[in-house]
Enzyme design. Structure first.
Site, PDB file in Angstrom:
ATOM      1  N   SER A 136      28.089  48.632   3.791  1.00  0.00           N
ATOM      2  CA  SER A 136      27.062  49.142   4.692  1.00  0.00           C
ATOM      3  C   SER A 136      27.689  50.203   5.580  1.00  0.00           C
ATOM      4  O   SER A 136      28.903  50.168   5.837  1.00  0.00           O
ATOM      5  CB  SER A 136      26.497  48.001   5.556  1.00  0.00           C
ATOM      6  N   TYR A 149      27.608  40.523  11.841  1.00  0.00           N
ATOM      7  CA  TYR A 149      27.289  41.299  10.642  1.00  0.00           C
ATOM      8  C   TYR A 149      28.188  42.533  10.536  1.00  0.00           C
ATOM      9  O   TYR A 149      28.785  42.799   9.483  1.00  0.00           O
ATOM     10  CB  TYR A 149      25.820  41.715  10.657  1.00  0.00           C
TER      11      TYR A 149
END
Length: 235
Positions: A136, A149
């Site tokens: 990501s 995260y």
């Protein structure tokens, strides 16, 4: 049935979102092993991929059950591993429960180790293979509500580059695909996703990374929406 000469790709988190899109993108060119917890979705996807591909099988598996991972993948040989499984609980640190914290670390970090550890020795012994990880853009930036995260995605970036350096001389490539925002159920209901990437865009990036010539490696590939102010055509 004659032996297949097509490469075999195993995809974790295959039953929905980006994983599902990757499966459909690779089905015409690869034999597939689809891994996910949701048996019903997995069976539907297996049938869809079989229509456009050749050999497709599924393994219903919780990648956070590390003993089960080792058992299920012990005799599996693959040419391509797509580490796609991932979760996110996006909320401020003090509102994040221990269960949410450990869930993210177990899926995004620990499962990455266990699945790769199970399949990498076969690639190394054959002198060919590709490990592709869905990361990501959160792996190189930060945001409020992302303490866990974002931390896991920073781990992915360091893990991928270190592993790449370890295994490249054995003929195994390691890639990390780093999407920006993708219109999946990762986001809360009601979120405006009309400007985001579609899962198929990430699947195209994966396909490019894992089908380059054997002497060539795309190690990091970042794909992002053009602009949050510009909805996708037709969205």
């Amino acid at each position: 049935m004659t032996a297949s000469t097509r490469p075999v790709a195993l995809i974790t988190g295959a039953s929905r979102g980006i994983g599902r899109a990757i499966a459909l993108r690779l089905a015409p060119t690869h034999d597939l092993i689809l891994v996910a917890r949701d048996l019903e979705r997995l069976q539907r996807l297996t049938e869809e991929c079989a229509v456009i591909g050749e050999r497709v099988r599924s393994i219903a598996l919780d990648v956070t059950d590390f003993a089960a991972v080792a058992d299920a993948l012990r005799d599996v040989q693959v040419d391509v591993l797509i580490n796609n499984a991932g979760v996110a609980h996006l909320k401020p640190f003090l509102e994040t429960t221990p269960e949410e914290w450990h869930h993210q670390v177990d899926v995004n970090v620990h499962a990455l180790y266990h699945v790769t550890r199970a399949l990498l020795p076969g690639m190394m012994s054959r002198g060919v293979g590709h490990v592709c990880i869905i990361g990501s853009t959160a792996g190189r930036n930060t945001f409020v509500g992302g303490t866990c995260y974002v931390g896991t995605k920073h781990f992915v970036m360091g893990f991928a580059e270190s592993l790449m350096l370890e295994v490249r001389d054995a003929g195994v490539g390691v890639s990390v695909i780093t999407p920006g925002s993708v219109a999946t159920d990762l986001f809360p209901e009601g979120t405006n996703t009309t400007w985001m990437l579609e899962p198929e865009n990430v699947a195209d990036a994966v396909y490019f990374a894992v089908t380059t010539p054997q002497h060539m490696l795309v190690h990091r590939l970042e794909v992002r929406p053009l602009s949050p102010k510009r909805p996708r055509p037709g969205a």
